[in-house]
Design an enzyme around this catalytic site. Structure first.
Site, PDB file in Angstrom:
ATOM      1  N   ASN A 118     -12.585   5.373  10.186  1.00 47.23           N
ATOM      2  CA  ASN A 118     -13.161   5.577   8.859  1.00 47.23           C
ATOM      3  C   ASN A 118     -14.089   4.388   8.575  1.00 47.23           C
ATOM      4  OD1 ASN A 118     -11.166   3.652   8.541  1.00 47.23           O
ATOM      5  ND2 ASN A 118     -10.283   4.528   6.698  1.00 47.23           N
TER       6      ASN A 118
ATOM      7  N   ASN B 174       0.904  -1.157   0.000  1.00 45.28           N
ATOM      8  CA  ASN B 174       0.000   0.000   0.000  1.00 45.28           C
ATOM      9  C   ASN B 174       0.942   1.206   0.000  1.00 45.28           C
ATOM     10  OD1 ASN B 174      -2.662   1.016   2.322  1.00 45.28           O
ATOM     11  ND2 ASN B 174      -2.348   1.550   0.194  1.00 45.28           N
TER      12      ASN B 174
ATOM     13  N   CYS C  75      -4.661  -2.537   3.064  1.00 43.82           N
ATOM     14  CA  CYS C  75      -5.317  -1.403   3.712  1.00 43.82           C
ATOM     15  C   CYS C  75      -5.297  -1.665   5.212  1.00 43.82           C
ATOM     16  CB  CYS C  75      -6.752  -1.235   3.210  1.00 43.82           C
ATOM     17  SG  CYS C  75      -7.726  -0.021   4.136  1.00 43.82           S
TER      18      CYS C  75
ATOM     19  N   CYS D 177      -5.310   5.913   7.975  1.00 44.74           N
ATOM     20  CA  CYS D 177      -4.733   4.885   7.104  1.00 44.74           C
ATOM     21  C   CYS D 177      -3.721   4.118   7.946  1.00 44.74           C
ATOM     22  CB  CYS D 177      -4.065   5.510   5.887  1.00 44.74           C
ATOM     23  SG  CYS D 177      -3.226   4.309   4.836  1.00 44.74           S
TER      24      CYS D 177
END
Length: 315
Positions: free
Chosen positions: A183, A31, A252, A107
């Site tokens: 999130n 990522n 992720c 993230c």
């Protein structure tokens, strides 16, 4: 306060990402991110500029951009209306942007790479410190590092399950758990799905989720049921992810935590430790009653300099 409440529109500023500026390229289980060090928040990070920088033909190419900035500077510049929960004014803040230029709350892979960069560049002197994010403070431990590789644990905060919803991928529909990890996620543990079945899923047409359930969009994870515990007492599983504002990525971090919570919930458990394989590698996820953690590798692969005017289209 919520991450959305703490975020304001970045004002127009004379500093531009098209100025000559150093960058670092890194990834966490593939990522990948462009890292810009900007302590005083002098850069004007517009959506078109970030999108161009993350474009793999027009720019450097990445799943997202990490701006390294002091938390107080973002408030002073009006990028944040206030500091998120637990974030101090002198903390280094991970100002994260998706590849399309949109702002994201968190993230997990990005925090590991961000922490690695701080430690390897000497911006922090200790192995344990706090990284600020729009989802709040994220304590990290850099277990080992050099200028290329690191092993990093990040505390990911509380995980909240909010019911179920559906996603349509091509002709198939999958039911999953709605999970908040700072999130939004829809983590689908698919019964009887093998690793080969997971690899065969076609994400190229995108995903369709319920806009009422996810008014601001969501990341979508497809996850195999867990296998027998490994020698370290962890449940093994495999995952693929389609990220909001990006598309399918090789990994992720927040999605891995969401998948871990969904796997445990599907087995009528609320806590546990998992070892989850994604196309970009393997990480450890721990879900506890008081929070969660993500441990895995970081790689800093290159550094360089943006040339002035790189983002202007030719006449």
């Amino acid at each position: 306060m919520t991450a959305t409440q703490s975020t304001a529109q970045s004002p127009a500023r004379p500093g531009s990402a098209s100025d000559r500026r150093r960058f670092v390229k890194g990834h966490g289980t593939q990522n990948d991110f462009v890292i810009l060090t900007d302590p005083a928040a002098d850069l004007e990070l517009t959506e078109p500029t970030v999108a161009a920088l993350c474009d793999r033909r027009r720019g450097i190419g990445a799943d997202g951009l990490l701006r390294v900035v002091r938390s107080a500077a973002l408030v002073e510049r009006g990028v944040l209306t206030a500091l998120p929960d637990g974030v101090g004014p002198d903390d280094w803040f991970m100002d994260y942007r998706n590849a399309d230029g949109s702002i994201a709350e968190m993230c997990g892979n990005g925090v590991r790479v961000f922490a690695h960069h701080l430690r390897a560049s000497g911006l922090v002197a200790d192995d344990a410190f706090t990284v600020g994010s729009r989802a709040g403070a994220r304590p990290v431990i850099v277990h080992s590092h050099d200028e290329v590789r690191a092993d990093v644990t990040v505390e990911m905060g509380q995980v909240r399950l909010d019911g179920e919803s559906l996603v349509r991928i091509g002709d198939d529909a999958y039911r999953g758990a709605m999970v908040d990890v700072g999130n939004p996620h829809l983590a689908c543990v698919v019964p009887d799905m093998s690793a080969a079945d997971l690899a065969a899923v076609d994400f190229t047409a995108g995903v369709e989720i319920d806009s009422q359930a996810f008014p601001h969009g969501a990341n979508v994870e497809l996850v195999t049921p867990p296998g027998p515990v490994d020698e370290r007492g962890r449940l093994p599983a495999a995952m693929r992810v389609f990220e909001r504002g990006v598309g399918e990525t090789r990994s992720c971090g927040t999605g891995l935590v969401a998948a871990g919570a969904a796997i445990l919930a599907a087995g009528d458990q609320s806590t546990g430790t998992l070892c989850i394989t994604v196309p970009g590698g393997r990480v450890e996820v721990g879900v506890r009653t008081d929070g969660s953690h993500l441990r895995g590798p970081s790689m800093l692969v290159a550094d360089g300099e943006l040339r002035a005017g790189w983002d202007r289209l030719p006449d």
